[in-house]
Write a protein that holds these residues in place. Structure first.
Motif, PDB file in Angstrom:
ATOM      1  N   TRP A 165     -18.870   6.309   1.046  1.00 60.23           N
ATOM      2  CA  TRP A 165     -19.370   7.413   0.239  1.00 60.23           C
ATOM      3  C   TRP A 165     -20.736   7.013  -0.329  1.00 60.23           C
ATOM      4  O   TRP A 165     -21.033   7.229  -1.500  1.00 60.23           O
ATOM      5  CB  TRP A 165     -18.361   7.755  -0.865  1.00 60.23           C
ATOM      6  N   GLU A 173     -20.874   6.910  -4.340  1.00 58.91           N
ATOM      7  CA  GLU A 173     -19.937   7.758  -5.087  1.00 58.91           C
ATOM      8  C   GLU A 173     -18.597   7.027  -5.170  1.00 58.91           C
ATOM      9  O   GLU A 173     -18.067   6.573  -4.158  1.00 58.91           O
ATOM     10  CB  GLU A 173     -19.781   9.111  -4.382  1.00 58.91           C
ATOM     11  N   ARG A 174     -18.093   6.912  -6.371  1.00 59.89           N
ATOM     12  CA  ARG A 174     -16.865   6.157  -6.629  1.00 59.89           C
ATOM     13  C   ARG A 174     -16.995   4.714  -6.150  1.00 59.89           C
ATOM     14  O   ARG A 174     -16.038   4.138  -5.614  1.00 59.89           O
ATOM     15  CB  ARG A 174     -15.649   6.809  -5.963  1.00 59.89           C
ATOM     16  N   ARG A 333     -12.053  17.229   7.118  1.00 60.18           N
ATOM     17  CA  ARG A 333     -11.192  16.837   5.991  1.00 60.18           C
ATOM     18  C   ARG A 333     -10.388  18.016   5.445  1.00 60.18           C
ATOM     19  O   ARG A 333     -10.863  19.151   5.407  1.00 60.18           O
ATOM     20  CB  ARG A 333     -12.037  16.197   4.895  1.00 60.18           C
ATOM     21  N   PHE A 335      -9.172  18.043   2.345  1.00 63.80           N
ATOM     22  CA  PHE A 335      -9.223  17.984   0.877  1.00 63.80           C
ATOM     23  C   PHE A 335      -9.864  19.276   0.368  1.00 63.80           C
ATOM     24  O   PHE A 335     -11.023  19.326  -0.017  1.00 63.80           O
ATOM     25  CB  PHE A 335     -10.031  16.761   0.456  1.00 63.80           C
ATOM     26  N   LYS A 374      -5.534  13.462   3.034  1.00 65.75           N
ATOM     27  CA  LYS A 374      -5.272  12.447   2.008  1.00 65.75           C
ATOM     28  C   LYS A 374      -3.771  12.183   1.918  1.00 65.75           C
ATOM     29  O   LYS A 374      -2.960  13.087   2.136  1.00 65.75           O
ATOM     30  CB  LYS A 374      -5.801  12.889   0.653  1.00 65.75           C
ATOM     31  N   ASP A 379      -5.064  13.864  -5.202  1.00 62.02           N
ATOM     32  CA  ASP A 379      -6.297  13.121  -5.034  1.00 62.02           C
ATOM     33  C   ASP A 379      -6.129  11.656  -5.422  1.00 62.02           C
ATOM     34  O   ASP A 379      -6.644  11.240  -6.450  1.00 62.02           O
ATOM     35  CB  ASP A 379      -7.387  13.781  -5.911  1.00 62.02           C
ATOM     36  N   PHE A 380      -5.468  10.911  -4.595  1.00 60.47           N
ATOM     37  CA  PHE A 380      -5.421   9.459  -4.766  1.00 60.47           C
ATOM     38  C   PHE A 380      -4.944   9.010  -6.145  1.00 60.47           C
ATOM     39  O   PHE A 380      -5.460   8.040  -6.711  1.00 60.47           O
ATOM     40  CB  PHE A 380      -6.804   8.855  -4.501  1.00 60.47           C
ATOM     41  N   GLU A 407     -10.551   4.325  -7.358  1.00 59.19           N
ATOM     42  CA  GLU A 407     -11.029   5.360  -8.275  1.00 59.19           C
ATOM     43  C   GLU A 407     -10.067   5.598  -9.442  1.00 59.19           C
ATOM     44  O   GLU A 407     -10.465   5.582 -10.599  1.00 59.19           O
ATOM     45  CB  GLU A 407     -11.262   6.661  -7.501  1.00 59.19           C
ATOM     46  N   TYR A 408      -8.808   5.845  -9.119  1.00 60.47           N
ATOM     47  CA  TYR A 408      -7.812   6.140 -10.154  1.00 60.47           C
ATOM     48  C   TYR A 408      -6.892   4.949 -10.412  1.00 60.47           C
ATOM     49  O   TYR A 408      -5.890   5.072 -11.098  1.00 60.47           O
ATOM     50  CB  TYR A 408      -6.958   7.344  -9.734  1.00 60.47           C
ATOM     51  N   HIS A 542     -13.336   9.093 -14.386  1.00 58.92           N
ATOM     52  CA  HIS A 542     -11.931   8.776 -14.093  1.00 58.92           C
ATOM     53  C   HIS A 542     -11.490   7.385 -14.493  1.00 58.92           C
ATOM     54  O   HIS A 542     -10.532   6.853 -13.927  1.00 58.92           O
ATOM     55  CB  HIS A 542     -11.617   9.008 -12.597  1.00 58.92           C
TER      56      HIS A 542
HETATM   57  C1  BDP Z   1     -12.336  12.705  -5.175  1.00 61.62           C
HETATM   58  C2  BDP Z   1     -13.560  12.094  -5.725  1.00 61.62           C
HETATM   59  C3  BDP Z   1     -14.822  12.765  -5.302  1.00 61.62           C
HETATM   60  C4  BDP Z   1     -14.825  12.975  -3.807  1.00 61.62           C
HETATM   61  C5  BDP Z   1     -13.590  13.715  -3.386  1.00 61.62           C
HETATM   62  C6  BDP Z   1     -13.428  13.815  -1.880  1.00 61.62           C
HETATM   63  O1  BDP Z   1     -13.450  12.113  -7.129  1.00 61.62           O
HETATM   64  O2  BDP Z   1     -15.884  11.963  -5.715  1.00 61.62           O
HETATM   65  O3  BDP Z   1     -15.955  13.637  -3.384  1.00 61.62           O
HETATM   66  O4  BDP Z   1     -12.452  13.042  -3.839  1.00 61.62           O
HETATM   67  O5  BDP Z   1     -12.552  13.153  -1.352  1.00 61.62           O
HETATM   68  O6  BDP Z   1     -11.356  11.712  -5.247  1.00 61.62           O
HETATM   69  O7  BDP Z   1     -14.150  14.554  -1.223  1.00 61.62           O
END
Ligand code: BDP
Length: 693
Positions: A165, A173-174, A333, A335, A374, A379-380, A407-408, A542
C-alpha cells in the motif's frame, strides 16, 4: 544487530561436529545451468537469472555457515547438485523415485543419495530449483539431519502474493515500519539495492507475486502504467524476476479520465476498452511477464463501474479482456460496502455488503479474473467470522486476502503473532460442499476445481532498518509466506523455524520466544474489544482504545452498547440477516444464541451484560477478567523477554524491549478504558472488586 538480515543472516555453525557433518555434502556444490555463459562441458549453457540466483545463494549460505565452499562446474560425488530434471543425466535416477509430473511449475525434490553422497535439489522448473535451494538452506539453519532426505514439496496455492500500500510520495498507507522502499517524492528511489534484498527475502519463503503500489491509486500512481514510469517499473520487475516474483500494479479504475483523455470510464464503452488494450500492450512491451492489475473499485470513494450503471463483473471483465492476450490477470477486490451508512438503521449492515454485491455475479467473471476477499466480512479486526463469500462463490476464481500489516492488531508496536489467527481462517469449515470444505481448500481453487486461486496479504514492511518496525513482527511476514505455501504447517512449527533462523541455535531462547509469539494473539485480543465486537479504536489511524470512536459515525460499525446490553444482532430472525449468508450448519450455529461460539458472540448477538457464556462467566465479568489478565500478560511478555538479555544481541534486544515496555503500558490503558466504559454503562460491579474507574 539491526535485524536487517531477517531470517537469512547465515551464521557460521558453532557446533563443529554438526558443521563437519554438513560439510560432507555442503563443502562443494554445482548448479547445473546456473553458471552464466556455459562451460566447456556443456553444463551451464544459457543460465537463467533464477539459476544464477540459486547459485549465488548456495554459495553465500554454505560459505557463511560452513566456513568455505567450492563451486564446481560439473557434478560429481559428495556434493550438493542443483538443477532442473531435464538439464543433466545426474537427475535421471530421481525421476524414477519421484513423480516429476506432480511437481508442476513450482514443486521440487530434495534427495540425499546414499550411493554417491550427493544431495540433489531438483525441480521441473528453475523457480522450483530456487525454492529447493532455499529449503535446503533452511534445513541447515534449523539443525536438520541431511541423511536420508526424501522431500517432495508442491505449493498448495498457485498465487502467493504480497500487496503493498505504498504511495509515490514515499508514505505507506497503514505502514508501521517507516517509508516506502520503492518511492520517494513522487518518483522511484534511485538505489534499488534494498528492493533486491527484499526480493531475496520473498523468494526464500516462496512468495511469487507482488503489487507495488497502494490499492487507493491517486493521480501520481495512476501514471505508473504510462511511459513516464514504465521504464522504472520494468527495472523493478526485472529485479523481482531474478527471484521468481511476478510484478502487478494497482490501477485506477478511472484511468481513462484521470490520465487518458476520455470523459468516461464506462466499461461497456468501446473507447474505454480500446484505451485499456493499448495500455496493456504498452506495459507488456516493457514487462513481458507482467502479472496484471489489482483493482479497488466502487469502494471507499474510489471510482468504479457503478457510476455508469454497470456492475463489478462489467468492470473486471473489460480489464481482463485487455490483459488476456498477454497472459495477464485482474485481481478485483471485494472490499466493497457503504461507508456512509446510518448507525440508526440496524438493517444496513456492513458485514453483509461484500456477499450482497458479489454473490449475484458468481459465474459472470472471466477466467483471468480473481476476486480478492478479505478474511472477514469487515476489515481485518482482531476477531471476525470468516467471510461468507468463501463457500458462497463456486463459479468464480478467488483469493483470500490477509493483512500482515498490524493495522488493528497493535501496529507493530504490540507483539501479535498472527499465524494462529490465519490458521483459524484457513481451517474454517464452510460446509459449502459438505464437511471438509475449508477455506484452505476453497482459496487454493481445489474445492470447486477452479484454475486459479491463492492468497494475497498487505505487507508489513517499510524502510526501517529491521523492515517491520518490530523485529518480532518479521515472524508474521515469514509466517504468512510459509502458510501460503502449505496451510497445514502449524503456527508453532513456523514460529520455531523462524526463531532458529533469526536468532540462531539456543534452546532456552527458542522456548521463551516461542511462548511469547504463540500467546501474543490471544493476549492482544483479551485487552482490546471483547467477544468479536471489534472497532473500539481511534478513528482514522486505528491505534489505541476509543470506546465510542466509531459508534455514531457513518463509517460504522457499531457495538450498540447501552445500559442493558451490547452486541450486534445479525441473526436472520430478529437482526440484519447476516448469519443467513452461511451454509448449514454454520448459519444455524451463528444464528443460535445457545450455540454461537463465545469469541464471536457480540458479532452475532445483542445480549444483556449478565448473559452467561459457555465459559460459565457473564459477558460483563468476562470483559473485566480478560482485560485484567490481558494487561498482566502483556507485562509478563516484557518480563519474559528480559530473561533473554544475555542471549540476544543488544541491538535487537533493546529494540524489542522498548516495544514491549510500551505495549505493557498501553495494555493498561486499553484495560482501563474498556472496563470503565462497560462498568459505567452496565452498573455491574466486578465480582473480584478490582479497581475500575
Ligand atoms: C482498510 C484500511 C484502508 C484501506 C482499506 C482497503 O483502513 O486504509 O484502504 O482497508 O483494504 O483496512 O482498501
Amino acid at each position: 544487530d539491526s535485524g536487517y538480515d531477517c531470517w537469512l543472516g547465515y551464521k557460521r555453525i558453532a557446533d563443529s561436529a554438526l558443521r563437519e557433518s554438513y560439510a560432507q555434502y555442503g563443502s562443494r556444490f554445482v548448479v547445473i545451468g546456473g553458471e552464466g555463459d556455459g562451460d566447456e562441458n556443456g553444463e551451464g549453457l544459457g543460465a537463467s537469472s533464477l539459476l544464477r540466483t540459486a547459485g549465488k545463494e548456495l554459495e553465500l549460505a554454505l560459505s557463511s555457515m560452513l566456513g568455505s565452499v567450492t563451486r564446481e562446474r560439473v557434478s560429481g560425488a559428495g556434493m550438493v547438485v542443483a538443477g532442473t530434471f531435464g538439464s543433466s543425466s545426474a537427475f535421471e535416477s530421481l525421476a524414477g523415485a519421484y513423480e516429476p509430473a506432480e511437481l508442476g511449475e513450482e514443486g521440487y525434490v530434495i534427495h540425499s543419495s546414499e550411493e554417491d553422497g550427493c544431495i540433489y535439489l531438483s525441480a521441473a522448473s528453475e523457480r522450483g530449483v530456487l525454492y529447493a535451494v532455499f529449503h535446503f538452506i533452511r534445513l541447515l539453519q534449523t539443525d536438520q539431519q541431511l541423511e536420508g532426505l526424501r522431500i517432495q514439496e508442491v505449493p498448495r496455492n498457485g498465487l502467493r502474493m504480497i500487496n503493498h500500500w505504498d504511495n509515490m510520495d514515499g508514505s505507506v498507507e497503514r505502514g508501521y515500519a517507516g517509508n516506502s522502499i520503492f518511492y520517494r517524492d513522487g518518483r522511484f528511489i534511485e538505489d534499488k539495492s534494498r528492493i533486491r534484498d527484499y526480493a531475496r527475502l520473498l523468494a526464500s519463503a516462496a512468495i511469487n507475486a507482488i503489487s507495488i503500489n497502494n490499492v487507493n491509486v491517486h493521480r501520481q500512481e495512476s501514471k505508473l502504467i504510462t511511459d513516464e514510469f514504465l521504464p522504472d517499473v520494468a527495472e523493478v520487475a526485472g529485479i523481482f524476476r531474478e527471484y521468481g516474483v511476478r510484478l502487478f500494479l494497482s490501477v485506477n479504475y478511472a484511468s481513462t479520465i484521470e490520465i487518458g483523455c476520455l470523459d468516461t470510464a464506462d466499461p461497456l464503452d468501446s473507447g474505454v476498452a480500446e484505451w485499456w488494450k493499448q495500455a496493456a500492450a504498452d506495459i507488456y512491451r516493457y514487462i513481458p511477464d507482467f502479472g496484471g492489475f489489482v483493482v479497488k473499485a466502487d469502494s471507499e470513494f474510489r471510482p468504479g463501474p457503478f457510476t455508469y450503471g454497470r456492475n463489478h463483473a462489467d468492470g473486471a471483465n473489460m480489464l481482463a479482456d485487455a490483459l488476456a492476450p498477454f497472459g495477464g490477470e485482474v485481481i478485483w477486490r471485494c472490499f466493497v460496502y457503504n461507508c456512509l451508512q446510518d448507525w440508526r438503521d440496524r438493517k444496513t449492515d456492513r458485514a453483509r455488503a461484500a456477499y450482497d454485491h458479489f454473490m449475484p455475479l458468481d459465474g459472470q467473471f472471466r477466467d483471468n479474473v480473481m476476486l480478492q476477499i478479505k478474511n472477514g466480512p469487515m476489515d481485518f479486526q482482531v476477531r471476525e467470522p470468516v467471510s461468507p463469500l468463501f463457500g458462497g462463490l463456486t463459479k468464480t476464481n478467488h483469493l483470500l486476502e490477509l493483512q500482515i500489516a498490524q493495522e488493528y492488531t497493535g501496529q507493530q508496536r504490540h507483539l501479535c503473532y498472527l499465524v494462529p489467527q490465519w490458521k483459524e481462517v484457513y481451517d474454517f469449515d464452510t460446509y459449502a460442499s459438505g464437511a471438509g470444505s475449508t477455506v484452505a481448500e476453497i482459496a487454493s481453487g481445489r474445492l470447486f476445481g477452479r484454475a486459479r486461486g491463492g492468497i494475497a496479504a498487505v505487507s508489513n514492511i517499510g524502510d526501517d532498518l529491521n523492515w517491520c518496525g518490530h523485529v518480532l513482527a518479521q515472524a508474521n511476514w515469514y509466517g504468512y509466506a510459509r502458510l501460503a505455501w502449505n496451510p497445514d504447517l502449524s503456527a508453532e512449527q513456523i514460529a520455531s523455524e523462524w526463531i532458529r533462523m533469526t536468532f540462531g541455535r539456543d534452546e532456552e531462547l527458542e522456548r521463551i520466544v516461542l511462548d511469547m509469539l504463540l500467546g501474543s494473539y490471544s493476549i492482544y485480543e483479551s485487552y482490546t474489544a471483547p467477544l468479536g465486537v471489534g472497532w473500539m479504536v481511534n478513528p482514522n489511524h486505528h491505534y489505541g482504545p476509543n470506546v465510542d470512536g466509531y459508534e455514531y459515525s457513518k463509517w460504522g460499525t457499531y457495538h450498540y452498547a447501552d445500559r442493558l446490553g451490547m452486541g450486534v444482532d445479525r441473526t436472520v430472525r430478529t437482526g440484519t440477516g447476516y448469519a443467513g449468508q452461511y451454509h448449514a450448519p454454520v448459519a444455524e450455529r451463528y444464528e443460535s444464541l445457545a450455540d454461537c461460539p463465545d469469541e464471536l458472540l457480540l458479532f452475532f448477538h445483542h445480549v444483556p451484560y449478565l448473559h452467561v457464556l459457555h465459559s460459565g462467566k457473564t459477558v460483563i465479568q468476562h470483559i473485566y477478567d480478560t482485560h485484567f489478565s490481558g494487561a498482566e500478560q502483556a507485562a509478563e511478555l516484557l518480563a519474559k523477554w528480559d530473561t533473554l538479555a544475555s542471549r540476544v544481541d543488544s541491538g535487537r534486544f533493546e529494540h524489542v524491549r522498548e516495544r514491549l515496555a510500551h505495549q505493557a503500558e498501553h495494555a493498561c490503558e486499553w484495560r482501563d478504558m474498556i472496563n470503565t466504559y462497560f462498568y459505567r454503562k452496565s452498573g455491574v460491579a466486578d465480582e473480584q472488586g478490582r479497581t475500575i474507574y
